[in-house]
Design a protein around this motif. Structure first.
Motif, PDB file in Angstrom:
ATOM      1  N   MET A 145       0.865  -1.179   0.000  1.00 48.46           N
ATOM      2  CA  MET A 145       0.000   0.000   0.000  1.00 48.46           C
ATOM      3  C   MET A 145       0.901   1.227   0.000  1.00 48.46           C
ATOM      4  O   MET A 145       1.882   1.291   0.750  1.00 48.46           O
TER       5      MET A 145
ATOM      6  N   HIS B 259       2.722   0.350   3.586  1.00 51.50           N
ATOM      7  CA  HIS B 259       2.416  -0.949   4.188  1.00 51.50           C
ATOM      8  C   HIS B 259       2.985  -2.031   3.282  1.00 51.50           C
ATOM      9  O   HIS B 259       2.717  -2.059   2.080  1.00 51.50           O
TER      10      HIS B 259
ATOM     11  N   GLY C 191      -6.537  -0.023   0.724  1.00 52.34           N
ATOM     12  CA  GLY C 191      -5.698  -0.949   1.476  1.00 52.34           C
ATOM     13  C   GLY C 191      -4.672  -1.652   0.605  1.00 52.34           C
ATOM     14  O   GLY C 191      -4.589  -1.417  -0.599  1.00 52.34           O
ATOM     15  N   PRO C 192      -3.874  -2.539   1.200  1.00 59.30           N
ATOM     16  CA  PRO C 192      -2.829  -3.237   0.468  1.00 59.30           C
ATOM     17  C   PRO C 192      -3.369  -4.060  -0.703  1.00 59.30           C
ATOM     18  O   PRO C 192      -4.418  -4.684  -0.607  1.00 59.30           O
TER      19      PRO C 192
ATOM     20  N   TYR D 180     -11.062  -4.205   1.067  1.00 53.68           N
ATOM     21  CA  TYR D 180     -10.122  -3.288   1.714  1.00 53.68           C
ATOM     22  C   TYR D 180      -9.198  -2.661   0.678  1.00 53.68           C
ATOM     23  O   TYR D 180      -8.890  -1.461   0.736  1.00 53.68           O
ATOM     24  N   ALA D 181      -8.765  -3.452  -0.299  1.00 58.23           N
ATOM     25  CA  ALA D 181      -7.895  -2.938  -1.359  1.00 58.23           C
ATOM     26  C   ALA D 181      -8.602  -1.865  -2.183  1.00 58.23           C
ATOM     27  O   ALA D 181      -7.992  -0.874  -2.597  1.00 58.23           O
TER      28      ALA D 181
ATOM     29  N   ARG E  69     -10.355  -8.793   2.029  1.00 57.07           N
ATOM     30  CA  ARG E  69      -9.079  -8.253   1.539  1.00 57.07           C
ATOM     31  C   ARG E  69      -9.307  -7.433   0.270  1.00 57.07           C
ATOM     32  O   ARG E  69      -8.764  -6.333   0.107  1.00 57.07           O
TER      33      ARG E  69
ATOM     34  N   CYS F 168      -4.001  -7.276   8.271  1.00 62.30           N
ATOM     35  CA  CYS F 168      -4.859  -7.333   7.088  1.00 62.30           C
ATOM     36  C   CYS F 168      -6.040  -8.279   7.333  1.00 62.30           C
ATOM     37  O   CYS F 168      -5.926  -9.221   8.131  1.00 62.30           O
TER      38      CYS F 168
END
Length: 239
Positions: free
Chosen positions: A101, A109, A144-145, A139-140, A136, A129
């Motif tokens: 990230m 991150h 996010g990552p 979040y991305a 996931r 995470c």
């Protein structure tokens, strides 16, 4: 006294080694920025800082070598006419994968999905995470990552041209990564592969686009078998 055989045929003379900071001669890309918006491409885009490499890509895959705006060394780009290219991957070690990230163009991150990989003082500790894949991905989407898959390879049509890179955040490629690494391990050496851009279509079941057909491109790597170099024939023995 040195041999002078290349004086009579300068085009056959070995080319001098390229002096770039990177150990690769170019990058394959499946998209580009148009203004501030990303654009997915149907054919491979290749960038390089070496005019000879860019010209070779044009000869192999079509397109025109042009300058593009970048802060990196690869100031030339070729929008090829190739959806698929033959590549040589030197085993699983040629593929690196992690989660990243960025904030203000700085790596904020860096983890493997479970534990931090950097900075060193956090390495090996829980990254926080989401554990569920669906979460996931969500979040991305919110910053996010994302997966970061970095693959190095040579071209089957011109292995001596040098090593290229392809970097992707594709979840589809992430899902295929385990099988790809197993196939490369089974070969136990350089593998002949195909790198292609594949169009995917599906009917959305949920959200604002429910009931409509959604189309996107994804990168695919197929392992075809061992890569075997041909030993050139000689007219007479070297003794």
């Amino acid at each position: 006294m040195s041999l002078r055989i290349y004086e009579t045929d300068p085009d056959a003379a070995p080319k001098p080694k390229r002096s770039f900071a990177s150990d690769t001669v170019g990058r394959f890309r499946s998209g580009r920025m148009v203004g501030r918006r990303p654009e997915s491409l149907n054919e491979w885009r290749v960038t390089s800082g070496d005019p000879e490499v860019a010209d070779a890509i044009v000869q192999l895959f079509g397109g025109v070598a042009e300058e593009w705006e970048t802060t990196g060394e690869d100031a030339l780009e070729v929008l090829t006419r190739a959806k698929a290219v033959g590549i040589i991957i030197d085993g699983p070690k040629s593929i690196a994968a992690d989660m990243r990230m960025y904030a203000n163009n700085q790596l904020f991150h860096h983890c493997d999905g479970v534990e931090y990989l950097s900075p060193e003082e956090k390495r090996g500790t829980a990254c926080g995470c989401p554990r569920v894949l669906r979460e996931r991905k969500q979040y991305a989407k919110t910053g996010g990552p994302k997966p970061n898959i970095d693959m190095k390879f040579r071209l089957t049509e011109d292995p001596d041209l040098g090593v290229f890179r392809f970097v992707s955040s594709s979840w589809d490629l992430t899902a295929a990564l385990g099988e790809l690494e197993r196939e490369l391990s089974d070969i136990g050496g350089p593998a002949r592969c195909e790198l292609r851009i594949e169009e995917v279509s599906f009917v959305a079941k949920n959200g604002p686009a429910a009931g409509t057909t959604v189309t996107y491109n994804k990168p695919v790597v197929d392992v075809l078998g061992p890569y075997k170099t041909l030993t050139p024939a000689t007219d007479e023995p070297p003794f």
